[in-house]
Design an enzyme around this catalytic site. Structure first.
Site, PDB file in Angstrom:
ATOM      1  N   GLU A  11       5.828   4.744  -5.412  1.00  0.00           N
ATOM      2  CA  GLU A  11       5.511   5.432  -3.930  1.00  0.00           C
ATOM      3  C   GLU A  11       6.703   5.454  -3.150  1.00  0.00           C
ATOM      4  O   GLU A  11       7.789   4.776  -3.491  1.00  0.00           O
ATOM      5  CB  GLU A  11       4.295   4.651  -3.200  1.00  0.00           C
ATOM      6  CG  GLU A  11       4.373   3.396  -3.229  1.00  0.00           C
ATOM      7  CD  GLU A  11       3.121   2.828  -2.226  1.00  0.00           C
ATOM      8  OE1 GLU A  11       2.020   2.984  -2.583  1.00  0.00           O
ATOM      9  OE2 GLU A  11       3.212   2.093  -1.416  1.00  0.00           O
ATOM     10  N   ARG A  66     -12.917  -9.001   2.077  1.00  0.00           N
ATOM     11  CA  ARG A  66     -13.457 -10.152   2.348  1.00  0.00           C
ATOM     12  C   ARG A  66     -12.810 -10.569   4.157  1.00  0.00           C
ATOM     13  O   ARG A  66     -12.214  -9.545   4.604  1.00  0.00           O
ATOM     14  CB  ARG A  66     -12.419 -11.269   1.522  1.00  0.00           C
ATOM     15  CG  ARG A  66     -10.947 -11.036   1.542  1.00  0.00           C
ATOM     16  CD  ARG A  66     -10.032 -12.262   1.070  1.00  0.00           C
ATOM     17  NE  ARG A  66      -8.619 -11.433   0.713  1.00  0.00           N
ATOM     18  CZ  ARG A  66      -7.830 -11.432   1.637  1.00  0.00           C
ATOM     19  NH1 ARG A  66      -8.071 -11.677   2.745  1.00  0.00           N
ATOM     20  NH2 ARG A  66      -6.819 -11.067   1.314  1.00  0.00           N
TER      21      ARG A  66
END
Ligand code: ADP
Length: 671
Positions: free
Chosen positions: A200, A292
């Protein structure tokens, strides 16, 4: 709502979850390893189940043991905290199969976010902005390079299976590409058993901004705004804050919407965090989603006034989200600093040891301390060396930052090296105050953050010496009061004899420097201090008194209060402005402890620097036999009597635990 839940974690997050459960009238079951039998989370819970040996692979990571504990105790749900089993799809599935609620997202959502490139493909389809790049299946080096060349340099190679910054390489030109690719693949293969890569665009000055999302089982989703976690060391967060400084409403709303889009794309439920890189021109890109509760969730709680663990429990029990998007508001500013047992001057290497003195700042509406340890606890090699999270809140960033600095100064820990001073330097650095943030912040401002002020010595040497003088007088007084003739003039003066010059030398190791100080009692209770040999010539007048660990000092007319605590031959000195350690090299009147045995154990965790004598050597009383370094200071372990060094149990370079036996010594029987 559940009657009883099991908390499948340890440390601060286990304590944090238990606190909310208790508030909601829910009973709690803790699990613990052998090393944690007396840990705070165990004592806080209503019940606790031992699940194995100290290494997490033999306890906290064993899904079956955790599940058995839940069944045995009748827990209806499991809160996994963060780390350990929190993003383990198989564990969540096993819970479901046993009719126990996993307090977290559905299995599918965990799986979808498990691979960086698969996650990116899902996000791309959902229309969430991605860092420009290639995350396809064709892994031939030529293809990867072609994409990099087309994109333009710099690029970042990332391991698809990556985490914790492993398998990541910046590439600055086409010429460097092949070599960097090979290195990143090797690292990824050894860390994750998988060498797939994505390429990227490398953003040179991004900020790490993440959005807290929450979804219930009934189709509702909200975002609880953003956290700025740009201040990182080795790609790990150090200080987080909310809201992100300088964030404009338009970007905030766009990021929030994108994060919700991401969550909806994977049918998310519960608490989740969508991480973005925010570029200097306000464009932002999806990085990954953590399925989470995050370590840094408290800053969001502070600015929204919500309890996210309570939200998790409600959602897991099937209830609607407590608030709608319109009802959520940002109030004030919050920071979180992660307090670690680690050595910032040694590449942030974790350290272990006993928390021989631990005094956190006082908690209030503005200051919160989330911790799982108490004074006397061990920070062991087995688990994350985080001691606590210090969270502060105030009406605006400036005020919150002042609170953070003050609370860091009040955080008093001794027994091991911590990052508290480093955090203080960081929090008070001008660029941080100005919120000039990006992920390279620490590197860019190294000089500011890692500085050690020379001036400090002049400030603290008189305090340290005054403490030693007063302590010696006190010890002498205590000794005298136990004597058969407590009023004997030989006792009360303890070396400060009338009629002659009352002069004593103190040889100190302070701030990594070796200094000899000469103290003269000029009138009763008043001392004059000089440092004849040091570069810093000083001549100050001292007086004061010592009550327990509190020192009230008058130094040239300046009144200062300090606390000084001793552990293993090291003194830790804390004032409003500083924390430092010192030790005495040679007390000049031979009042060493009477426990000669103790000398053969390492006073604290540290490194053996040298063994000045050979095994088998005969030595004189007080001769140096082991030199070790701990807390950035050298300690010399001396022979308590004439005798023989039979054997060494350590070698130069060894890292030894506090209390470890270092040498077998036999005293000569000459009396
Ligand atoms: P890991 O999962 O290994 O922690 P992440 O993808 O979460 O890796 O990235 C960790 C950190 O690396 C980010 O917080 C950011 O500082 C940096 N980073 C990641 N991607 C880029 C990028 N494209 N350009 C610049 N920095 C990046």
């Amino acid at each position: 709502m559940f009657d009883k839940i099991l908390v499948a974690n340890r440390g601060e997050i286990a304590c944090r979850v238990i606190r909310t459960a208790r508030k909601m009238g829910i009973r709690t079951v803790a699990v613990y390893s052998d090393a944690d039998a007396n840990a705070l989370h165990v004592t806080m819970a209503d019940e606790a189940v031992n699940i194995g040996a100290a290494p997490s692979k033999e306890s906290y990571l064993l899904a079956d043991r955790v599940l058995d504990a839940a069944k045995k105790t009748g827990a209806q749900a499991v809160h996994p905290g963060y780390g350990f089993l929190s993003e383990n799809a198989a564990f969540s599935e096993a819970c479901k199969a046993s009719d126990i609620v996993f307090i977290g997202p559905p299995v599918g959502a965990i799986q979808a976010m498990g691979s960086k490139s698969a996650a990116k493909q899902i996000m791309e389809k959902a229309g969430v902005p991605l860092v420009p790049g290639y995350h396809g299946d064709d892994q031939s080096p030529a293809i990867l390079k072609q994409h990099a060349d087309d994109m333009g340099y710099p690029v970042l190679l990332k391991a698809t299976a990556g985490g914790g910054g492993k398998g990541m390489r910046e590439v600055w030109s086409s010429e460097e590409f092949d070599e960097a690719l090979e290195a990143a693949k090797r690292e990824s293969l050894s860390s994750f058993g998988d060498d797939r890569m994505l390429v990227e665009k490398y953003l040179t000055q991004p900020r790490h901004v993440e959005i807290q999302v929450f979804c219930d089982q009934n189709g509702n989703g909200v975002y609880l705004f953003e956290r700025d976690c740009s201040v990182q060391r080795r790609h790990q967060k150090v200080i987080e804050e909310a809201p992100a400084p300088g964030m404009n409403e338009r970007v905030r709303a766009a990021m929030g919407d994108a994060a919700l889009l991401a969550a909806q794309a994977i049918n998310y439920e519960g608490a989740g965090t969508v991480e973005f890189l925010l570029d200097t021109d306000d464009t932002f890109y999806f990085m990954e989603m953590n399925t989470r509760l995050q370590v840094e969730h408290p800053v969001t709680e502070m600015i929204t006034g919500q309890d996210l663990v309570e939200w998790q429990l409600r959602v897991a029990a099937g209830q609607d989200l407590p608030l709608t998007q319109e009802q959520l508001q940002i109030n004030g500013h919050a920071f979180e600093a992660r307090i670690y047992a680690e050595d910032p001057d040694n590449d942030f290497l974790p350290v272990t040891g006993t928390l021989s003195y631990l005094q956190p700042p006082e908690e209030s509406a503005n200051v919160r301390v989330d911790t799982g340890v108490l004074q006397g606890d061990e920070v062991s090699i087995y688990y994350d060396p985080m001691i606590a999270k210090l969270i502060v809140w105030d009406e605006n960033r400036d005020r919150a930052l002042s609170r953070l600095a003050k609370a860091l100064r009040e955080y008093r820990i001794s027994g091991m090296t911590t990052n508290v001073d480093f955090l203080y330097n960081l929090a008070t650095a001008d660029p941080f105050r100005k919120a000039d943030l990006d992920t390279g912040f620490i590197e860019k401002h190294r000089d500011l953050i890692f500085h050690k002020s020379e001036a400090e010595l002049e400030h603290y040497l008189p305090l340290a010496t005054l403490f030693l003088i007063l302590k010696r007088n006190q010890d002498a007084y205590n000794l005298a009061s136990q004597s058969t003739d407590p009023h004997s003039p030989w006792h009360i003066t303890n070396g400060w004899r009338s009629g002659s010059a009352n002069i004593h030398d103190y040889h100190l190791l302070i701030n990594g420097r070796d200094v000899t100080v000469v103290a003269e009692e000029t009138s009763p209770g008043h001392f004059s201090l000089s440092t004849p040999a040091a570069n810093t010539e000083m001549n100050v007048q001292l007086s004061g008194n010592l009550e327990g660990s509190d020192l009230h000092a008058d130094i040239d007319g300046h009144r200062i209060h300090a606390s000084i605590v001793a552990h293993d031959g090291i003194y830790s000195l804390f004032t409003q402005d500083a924390a430092l350690q010192f030790s005495i090299v040679e007390p000049d009147c031979g009042d060493q402890g009477d426990d000669a045995e103790a000398g053969f154990n390492a006073p604290m965790t540290g490194t053996i620097v040298a063994l000045p004598v050979e095994a088998g050597a005969t030595v004189k009383k007080d001769q140096a036999i082991v030199i070790m370094e701990a807390m950035k200071m050298e300690h010399t372990i001396r022979a308590p009597a004439d005798g023989t060094v039979v054997e060494f149990y350590c070698q130069p370079g060894d890292l030894v635990d506090g209390g470890a036996e270092l040498v077998n010594f036999e005293a000569t029987d000459n009396e």
